[in-house]
Design a protein around this motif. Structure first.
Motif, PDB file in Angstrom:
ATOM      1  N   PHE A 105      41.732   5.999  33.018  1.00  0.00           N
ATOM      2  CA  PHE A 105      42.860   6.659  32.351  1.00  0.00           C
ATOM      3  C   PHE A 105      42.792   8.164  32.547  1.00  0.00           C
ATOM      4  O   PHE A 105      43.807   8.813  32.804  1.00  0.00           O
ATOM      5  N   ALA A 106      41.592   8.742  32.423  1.00  0.00           N
ATOM      6  CA  ALA A 106      41.443  10.193  32.609  1.00  0.00           C
ATOM      7  C   ALA A 106      41.827  10.591  34.025  1.00  0.00           C
ATOM      8  O   ALA A 106      42.497  11.614  34.240  1.00  0.00           O
ATOM      9  N   LEU A 107      41.431   9.778  35.003  1.00  0.00           N
ATOM     10  CA  LEU A 107      41.758  10.059  36.405  1.00  0.00           C
ATOM     11  C   LEU A 107      43.269  10.093  36.620  1.00  0.00           C
ATOM     12  O   LEU A 107      43.814  11.058  37.169  1.00  0.00           O
ATOM     13  N   TYR A 108      43.966   9.050  36.172  1.00  0.00           N
ATOM     14  CA  TYR A 108      45.402   8.951  36.438  1.00  0.00           C
ATOM     15  C   TYR A 108      46.214   9.962  35.622  1.00  0.00           C
ATOM     16  O   TYR A 108      47.292  10.372  36.051  1.00  0.00           O
ATOM     17  N   GLU A 109      45.707  10.336  34.459  1.00  0.00           N
ATOM     18  CA  GLU A 109      46.441  11.288  33.620  1.00  0.00           C
ATOM     19  C   GLU A 109      46.009  12.730  33.873  1.00  0.00           C
ATOM     20  O   GLU A 109      46.532  13.653  33.247  1.00  0.00           O
ATOM     21  N   CYS A 110      45.025  12.920  34.784  1.00  0.00           N
ATOM     22  CA  CYS A 110      44.463  14.262  35.041  1.00  0.00           C
ATOM     23  C   CYS A 110      44.010  14.904  33.732  1.00  0.00           C
ATOM     24  O   CYS A 110      44.280  16.084  33.472  1.00  0.00           O
TER      25      CYS A 110
END
Length: 293
Positions: A105-110
């Motif tokens: 989630f952190a990756l896709y939401e930056c």
């Protein structure tokens, strides 16, 4: 652990920031820090408890990523720039799957560490989870939403496999407490490099709509034997047959037959339809995110 990764990196001559979550180990590390003339920086911090979902003061070893990056002197860079930081570590086995989802989630939401650019993870994970991360559509047991999303998001490289017996683990009934796996091999810990794709946010996929992409993949693969066309019809998409034809996806294709890049193409095509403007869809997305967090 005994610091093998830390010593290997120091011996290679690179600048190392050691995040130590156990305060009992800090004095020895700080003594090493003082003897290395600036090559090592030691911080009381648990990497896997960065940006906890709490209100109020964050107590060590939990920490906010902006505080961490300020402390180590690393500024944010554009997404398409080179990798600004490389992280080495071992994923906690007790919450391995949950941690992989939170990082995703952190990756896709930056968000979290990925606000600073394409942070590269070099982490030991169990062999069974490595098999899931790299599974292809033909592998009915391993191919899951996690497979699709990590393969779209990152280049995945296996750097090393090490038998469980090499690691100090909790003794249980006189043996090694190796996580059990019924369907997938799990004889090793795998050192895996996860490098975020430079072109992840080109086209229709953006940090602002990435949660919807994650939800789409999770919904489709919740019942992997179901037909994709039926799933699209359940979302009140009137022209699912036409859409699949345009994407060159067979109308009889099951959701588990699609490759990760097919899911990305499907999502980008759906951006032009009315499906993702439906209130119920957004409610489902938000509920899915809350459950993961």
């Amino acid at each position: 652990g005994p610091g093998i990764l830390t010593r290997t990196l120091l011996n290679a001559g690179v600048r190392v920031v050691a995040l130590e979550s156990n305060s009992a180990f800090l004095p020895n590390l700080q003594s090493l820090e003082n003897s290395l003339d600036g090559q090592l920086k030691v911080i009381y911090c648990d990497f896997f408890r960065l940006d906890p979902l709490v209100t109020g003061t964050v107590k060590p070893p939990a920490m906010c990523s902006d505080k961490l990056f300020e402390t180590i002197g690393v500024a944010a860079v554009p997404w398409r720039a080179d990798v600004p930081v490389k992280v080495f570590g071992i994923l906690p086995q007790r919450k391995e799957r949950n941690t992989l989802w939170r990082l995703l989630f952190a990756l896709y939401e930056c968000s979290s560490i990925y606000r600073y650019g394409r942070i590269e993870l070099n982490i030991f994970i169990s062999e069974k989870e490595y098999k899931v991360l790299t599974a292809k559509p033909g592998d009915a047991r391993a191919y899951q939403a996690l497979s699709v999303l990590w393969q779209v998001g990152c280049e995945i490289q296996l750097l090393h496999k090490e038998p469980w017996s090499s690691f100090v683990t909790n003794l249980k009934n006189g043996g090694l407490a190796v996580p059990k796996s019924t369907w997938l091999p799990n004889d090793h810990l795998c050192l895996v490099r996860l490098t975020p794709q430079q072109n992840l946010f080109t086209g229709g996929l953006k940090p602002t709509n990435s949660s919807t992409f994650i939800f789409l993949v999770k919904q489709c693969l919740a019942k992997p034997k179901s037909r994709l066309a039926d799933k699209l019809n359940s979302w009140s998409l009137d022209s699912s047959g036409k859409l699949l034809t345009e994407l060159e996806i067979p109308k009889s294709a099951a959701t588990r037959n699609l490759y990760p890049e097919d899911y990305r193409r499907l999502f980008e095509a759906l951006q032009n339809s009315s499906v993702f403007t439906e209130t119920w869809f957004h409610d489902e997305v938000l509920e899915s995110i809350r459950n993961i967090n």
